[in-house]
Write a protein that holds these residues in place. Structure first.
Motif, PDB file in Angstrom:
ATOM      1  N   ALA A 176       0.842  -1.206   0.000  1.00  0.00           N
ATOM      2  CA  ALA A 176       0.000   0.000   0.000  1.00  0.00           C
ATOM      3  C   ALA A 176       0.874   1.251   0.000  1.00  0.00           C
ATOM      4  CB  ALA A 176      -0.939  -0.003   1.201  1.00  0.00           C
ATOM      5  N   ALA A 177       1.977   1.196   0.766  1.00  0.00           N
ATOM      6  CA  ALA A 177       2.862   2.361   0.856  1.00  0.00           C
ATOM      7  C   ALA A 177       3.460   2.710  -0.507  1.00  0.00           C
ATOM      8  CB  ALA A 177       3.975   2.093   1.860  1.00  0.00           C
ATOM      9  N   GLN A 178       3.541   1.707  -1.358  1.00  0.00           N
ATOM     10  CA  GLN A 178       4.096   1.973  -2.696  1.00  0.00           C
ATOM     11  C   GLN A 178       2.998   2.121  -3.741  1.00  0.00           C
ATOM     12  OE1 GLN A 178       7.476  -1.034  -3.263  1.00  0.00           O
ATOM     13  NE2 GLN A 178       6.155  -1.799  -1.628  1.00  0.00           N
ATOM     14  N   GLY A 179       1.770   2.212  -3.271  1.00  0.00           N
ATOM     15  CA  GLY A 179       0.643   2.344  -4.196  1.00  0.00           C
ATOM     16  C   GLY A 179       0.450   1.096  -5.049  1.00  0.00           C
ATOM     17  N   ARG A 180       0.818  -0.064  -4.496  1.00  0.00           N
ATOM     18  CA  ARG A 180       0.757  -1.285  -5.306  1.00  0.00           C
ATOM     19  C   ARG A 180      -0.156  -2.345  -4.698  1.00  0.00           C
ATOM     20  NH1 ARG A 180       5.822  -4.069  -6.149  1.00  0.00           N
ATOM     21  NH2 ARG A 180       4.765  -4.957  -7.945  1.00  0.00           N
ATOM     22  N   PHE A 181      -0.988  -1.940  -3.747  1.00  0.00           N
ATOM     23  CA  PHE A 181      -1.802  -2.932  -3.052  1.00  0.00           C
ATOM     24  C   PHE A 181      -2.703  -3.709  -4.017  1.00  0.00           C
ATOM     25  CE2 PHE A 181      -5.504  -4.394  -0.662  1.00  0.00           C
ATOM     26  CZ  PHE A 181      -4.877  -5.159   0.301  1.00  0.00           C
ATOM     27  N   GLU A 182      -3.428  -2.984  -4.852  1.00  0.00           N
ATOM     28  CA  GLU A 182      -4.379  -3.625  -5.784  1.00  0.00           C
ATOM     29  C   GLU A 182      -3.647  -4.619  -6.685  1.00  0.00           C
ATOM     30  OE1 GLU A 182      -7.629  -3.208  -5.774  1.00  0.00           O
ATOM     31  OE2 GLU A 182      -7.444  -1.808  -4.075  1.00  0.00           O
ATOM     32  N   GLU A 183      -2.430  -4.213  -7.079  1.00  0.00           N
ATOM     33  CA  GLU A 183      -1.659  -5.013  -8.024  1.00  0.00           C
ATOM     34  C   GLU A 183      -1.156  -6.320  -7.402  1.00  0.00           C
ATOM     35  OE1 GLU A 183       2.759  -4.540 -10.022  1.00  0.00           O
ATOM     36  OE2 GLU A 183       1.790  -2.794  -9.102  1.00  0.00           O
ATOM     37  N   VAL A 184      -0.709  -6.265  -6.159  1.00  0.00           N
ATOM     38  CA  VAL A 184      -0.038  -7.460  -5.619  1.00  0.00           C
ATOM     39  C   VAL A 184      -0.867  -8.289  -4.644  1.00  0.00           C
ATOM     40  CG1 VAL A 184       2.183  -6.305  -5.875  1.00  0.00           C
ATOM     41  CG2 VAL A 184       1.169  -6.469  -3.631  1.00  0.00           C
ATOM     42  N   TRP A 185      -1.892  -7.673  -4.046  1.00  0.00           N
ATOM     43  CA  TRP A 185      -2.654  -8.432  -3.052  1.00  0.00           C
ATOM     44  C   TRP A 185      -3.656  -9.342  -3.749  1.00  0.00           C
ATOM     45  CZ3 TRP A 185      -1.229  -9.285   1.650  1.00  0.00           C
ATOM     46  CH2 TRP A 185      -2.090 -10.031   2.472  1.00  0.00           C
ATOM     47  N   PRO A 186      -3.960 -10.557  -3.298  1.00  0.00           N
ATOM     48  CA  PRO A 186      -3.483 -11.201  -2.075  1.00  0.00           C
ATOM     49  C   PRO A 186      -2.076 -11.780  -2.201  1.00  0.00           C
ATOM     50  CG  PRO A 186      -4.975 -12.672  -3.253  1.00  0.00           C
ATOM     51  CD  PRO A 186      -4.962 -11.374  -4.013  1.00  0.00           C
ATOM     52  N   ALA A 187      -1.400 -11.872  -1.063  1.00  0.00           N
ATOM     53  CA  ALA A 187      -0.070 -12.474  -1.029  1.00  0.00           C
ATOM     54  C   ALA A 187      -0.158 -13.908  -1.538  1.00  0.00           C
ATOM     55  CB  ALA A 187       0.465 -12.456   0.392  1.00  0.00           C
ATOM     56  N   THR A 188       0.821 -14.275  -2.346  1.00  0.00           N
ATOM     57  CA  THR A 188       0.888 -15.643  -2.857  1.00  0.00           C
ATOM     58  C   THR A 188       1.360 -16.584  -1.760  1.00  0.00           C
ATOM     59  OG1 THR A 188       1.745 -14.562  -4.821  1.00  0.00           O
ATOM     60  CG2 THR A 188       1.784 -16.965  -4.817  1.00  0.00           C
ATOM     61  N   LEU A 189       2.353 -16.102  -1.008  1.00  0.00           N
ATOM     62  CA  LEU A 189       2.966 -16.987  -0.025  1.00  0.00           C
ATOM     63  C   LEU A 189       3.583 -16.180   1.112  1.00  0.00           C
ATOM     64  CD1 LEU A 189       4.028 -19.879   0.742  1.00  0.00           C
ATOM     65  CD2 LEU A 189       6.074 -19.315  -0.558  1.00  0.00           C
ATOM     66  N   HIS A 190       3.116 -16.454   2.323  1.00  0.00           N
ATOM     67  CA  HIS A 190       3.787 -15.930   3.512  1.00  0.00           C
ATOM     68  C   HIS A 190       4.680 -17.047   4.032  1.00  0.00           C
ATOM     69  CE1 HIS A 190       1.336 -12.391   3.758  1.00  0.00           C
ATOM     70  NE2 HIS A 190       0.228 -13.007   4.111  1.00  0.00           N
ATOM     71  N   LEU A 191       5.984 -16.806   4.070  1.00  0.00           N
ATOM     72  CA  LEU A 191       6.902 -17.796   4.641  1.00  0.00           C
ATOM     73  C   LEU A 191       7.138 -17.451   6.101  1.00  0.00           C
ATOM     74  CD1 LEU A 191       9.404 -17.931   1.701  1.00  0.00           C
ATOM     75  CD2 LEU A 191       8.160 -19.903   2.589  1.00  0.00           C
ATOM     76  N   ILE A 192       6.998 -18.438   6.965  1.00  0.00           N
ATOM     77  CA  ILE A 192       7.221 -18.204   8.396  1.00  0.00           C
ATOM     78  C   ILE A 192       7.903 -19.430   9.002  1.00  0.00           C
ATOM     79  CG2 ILE A 192       5.190 -16.715   8.677  1.00  0.00           C
ATOM     80  CD1 ILE A 192       3.835 -19.220  10.052  1.00  0.00           C
ATOM     81  N   GLY A 193       8.323 -19.301  10.253  1.00  0.00           N
ATOM     82  CA  GLY A 193       8.786 -20.452  11.016  1.00  0.00           C
ATOM     83  C   GLY A 193       7.629 -20.967  11.861  1.00  0.00           C
ATOM     84  N   LYS A 194       7.766 -22.174  12.342  1.00  0.00           N
ATOM     85  CA  LYS A 194       6.646 -22.815  13.051  1.00  0.00           C
ATOM     86  C   LYS A 194       6.284 -22.113  14.356  1.00  0.00           C
ATOM     87  CE  LYS A 194       9.618 -26.068  15.472  1.00  0.00           C
ATOM     88  NZ  LYS A 194       9.907 -27.464  15.801  1.00  0.00           N
ATOM     89  N   ASP A 195       7.209 -21.293  14.869  1.00  0.00           N
ATOM     90  CA  ASP A 195       6.949 -20.595  16.131  1.00  0.00           C
ATOM     91  C   ASP A 195       5.837 -19.562  16.033  1.00  0.00           C
ATOM     92  OD1 ASP A 195       8.690 -19.234  14.365  1.00  0.00           O
ATOM     93  OD2 ASP A 195       9.425 -17.943  15.966  1.00  0.00           O
ATOM     94  N   ILE A 196       5.553 -19.101  14.817  1.00  0.00           N
ATOM     95  CA  ILE A 196       4.558 -18.030  14.695  1.00  0.00           C
ATOM     96  C   ILE A 196       3.367 -18.482  13.851  1.00  0.00           C
ATOM     97  CG2 ILE A 196       6.125 -16.122  15.214  1.00  0.00           C
ATOM     98  CD1 ILE A 196       6.602 -15.688  12.279  1.00  0.00           C
ATOM     99  N   LEU A 197       3.064 -19.775  13.990  1.00  0.00           N
ATOM    100  CA  LEU A 197       1.932 -20.343  13.257  1.00  0.00           C
ATOM    101  C   LEU A 197       0.609 -19.693  13.662  1.00  0.00           C
ATOM    102  CD1 LEU A 197       0.805 -22.522  11.327  1.00  0.00           C
ATOM    103  CD2 LEU A 197       0.635 -24.050  13.295  1.00  0.00           C
ATOM    104  N   LYS A 198       0.345 -19.624  14.964  1.00  0.00           N
ATOM    105  CA  LYS A 198      -0.965 -19.153  15.420  1.00  0.00           C
ATOM    106  C   LYS A 198      -1.291 -17.728  14.937  1.00  0.00           C
ATOM    107  CE  LYS A 198      -3.926 -18.908  19.514  1.00  0.00           C
ATOM    108  NZ  LYS A 198      -3.989 -19.100  20.967  1.00  0.00           N
TER     109      LYS A 198
END
Ligand code: ME8
Length: 505
Positions: free
Chosen positions: A239-261
């Motif tokens: 959004a800060a780059q005026g690109r929200f419409e273009e890129v959202w929704p995220a294809t993939l959020h990569l995380i570690g298992k500690d922040i699953l919830k």
């Protein structure tokens, strides 16, 4: 393959410097982003830093500086570390950035106006290390299972987000979309959480206790809970780059298992409430231990990415991280294991193919590429091995099985080394009448190098580039993954001298 790939890493807390764990998730995201770009898919890769909350305020106090000074310094360190590791992020988001702050306040105001936020009383056991509330059941012998510290009892009036209202909808979405959380074990874990009564989420902290946060737009006496602030980075960045419409929704959020919830429960709930489409996929990685122990400052076994890069090269580190961990499972880091990989796969495998091919080309043909001649069965089998590697690589990477994808590429590289041994151009070269066949064998080896370099480029970008240069291929030609086998090099094309890509350790 996605239409547009928007890939994110967690935004890292600035209370610690980059370590092997943050480096792993960042390298995975970088490799995927390069993989998609190479396949012509427009790609956005965002990483960044999580800069609010009690934990950060505490670290700043310990360092004897203001939170602002503290976060500026550590955020800069993250950025410079990723830069010197060659991480090609498109956007580095910081939660103390005024554009992010405004975005979060906008969402809060909307949720408050639609009565999804209400005032109530907050009671429970809070772990500052995790920045979250624990139930008795979740504790291990009364201690936080991650930090092994006693959570503090808190009770205070606060604002709540009506998470319970959306719980069934989130569960339904996960049930209907088997690929939403990957690997499956974490999907099951999430569904189990969503079958319990989760209640609402406390999303504020009184300012008298914590001032380092985003002020609620409807009550200046409070700041936002750090997770509510942090999760919104994934949307506020574009959004800060005026690109929200273009890129959202995220294809993939990569995380570690500690922040699953927070990612599998809070975040989809927040998105539903805010009226944004849900992200497409959550990729949950396992944890690296170090020499069999949890990495920790007190044990002195924290692995520093820049030290490893200086000792072994960034590509060797990337290769080890991607090849030795099955994404989603835990793995143990030791320098010995890295050295074994480096010597076996990189030095003896790819490095050897590069140096012997270029050395023989120089010796027999003055580094000029020779005609291929009609293909023998063995020549054809070699080309097929690389074609199959490409198909298998694409399939495995879509599944986030980086170790399997690389394994497939290395099967082809091993086939090429075996081809050299079997065809023995170094023996044939003694017989003058066999010179054309020697030239043809080397041409196939050179093609093997070209395709191997193209396939490994997202994972080992520096090495791929060095091979490309040694082959004398212009970058635009090298970028074309669909160049047919045998058509990349004209007769008499001039190759560079032999190189030692991965010196043995
Ligand atoms: O949790 N092995 O930040 P964080 C593998 N700010 N990965 C590891 C790891 C290890 N030993 N240690 C850390 C936060 N990680 C929040 C995130 S997102 C909206 C907010 C990686 O600095 C892994 O990806 O504690 C983990 O999820 C992340 O670092 C946590 O980073």
């Amino acid at each position: 393959m996605p239409r547009h790939a928007y890939i994110t890493t967690p935004i890292y807390y600035v209370n610690a410097e980059p370590h092997l764990g943050s480096t792993y998730t960042t390298v995975v995201a970088d490799a995927l982003a390069r993989f998609y770009r190479q396949r012509g898919i427009s790609t956005t890769f965002q990483t960044g830093t999580d800069e609010h909350g009690e934990k950060i305020a505490e670290s700043a106090r310990e360092a004897g500086v203001s939170p602002r000074e503290f976060v500026d310094e550590v955020a800069a360190k993250f950025r410079s570390t990723w830069d010197s590791c060659g991480i090609q992020y498109d956007h580095f988001v910081r939660t103390s950035d005024p554009r992010h702050v405004e975005f979060v306040r906008g969402v809060l105001a909307r949720l408050h106006a639609q009565d999804d936020i209400y005032f109530g009383s907050y009671e429970g056991l809070y772990c500052v290390g995790c920045e979250r509330l624990y139930t008795e059941k979740e504790l291990k012998d009364g201690l936080c299972p991650d930090h092994l510290t006693k959570p503090s009892e808190v009770s205070e009036p606060n604002y709540f987000f009506r998470m319970a209202k959306y719980q069934d909808a989130v569960r339904g979405h996960i049930e209907k979309n088997p690929g939403f959380i990957h690997p499956e074990g974490y999907r099951n874990e999430t569904l189990a959480m969503l079958r319990e009564d989760l209640g609402d989420l406390c999303i504020s902290r009184p300012k008298e206790r914590l001032s380092w946060g985003i002020e609620l737009p409807f009550d200046a006496g409070y700041v936002t809970y750090v997770w509510f602030d942090a999760l919104l980075n994934y949307a506020s960045g574009p959004a800060a780059q005026g690109r929200f419409e273009e890129v959202w929704p995220a294809t993939l959020h990569l995380i570690g298992k500690d922040i699953l919830k927070p990612h599998a429960v809070f975040w989809p709930t927040m998105l539903l409430a805010a009226g944004y489409p849900l992200y497409e996929r959550l990729g949950v990685g396992g944890f690296w231990s170090s020499g069999g122990h949890k990495m920790s400052k007190s044990l002195g076994n924290v692995v520093k990415p820049l030290e490893l890069r200086d000792r072994y090269g960034m590509d060797a580190l990337r290769y080890f991280l991607l090849r030795d961990m099955a994404f989603g499972q835990d793995a143990d880091f030791t320098e010995e294991a890295l050295i074994v990989r480096l010597n076996a796969d990189l030095a003896n495998g790819l490095g050897n193919l590069v140096s012997r091919t270029l050395a023989m080309s120089a010796k027999y043909f003055g580094s000029r590429v020779q005609a291929r001649l009609p293909a023998t069965d063995e020549d054809a089998a070699l080309a097929t091995a690389f074609a199959e590697a490409r198909v298998e690589l694409d399939r495995q990477i879509e599944n986030l099985a980086f170790h399997r994808g690389l394994e497939a590429v290395w099967r082809a590289i091993d086939a090429a080394n075996k081809y050299v041994a079997d065809q023995a151009p170094f023996k044939l070269a003694r017989d003058e009448t066999q010179r054309p066949r020697v030239g043809a064998i080397l041409h196939n080896c050179i093609e093997s190098l070209r395709v191997a370099a193209q396939l490994v480029a997202p994972f080992l970008p520096d090495s791929a580039d060095r091979i490309r240069e040694a082959l004398g291929l212009p970058a635009d030609r090298f970028a074309n993954l669909d160049l047919p086998w045998g058509e990349a090099f004209a007769d008499e094309h001039l190759l560079g001298p032999s190189i030692n890509l991965f010196p043995r350790v």
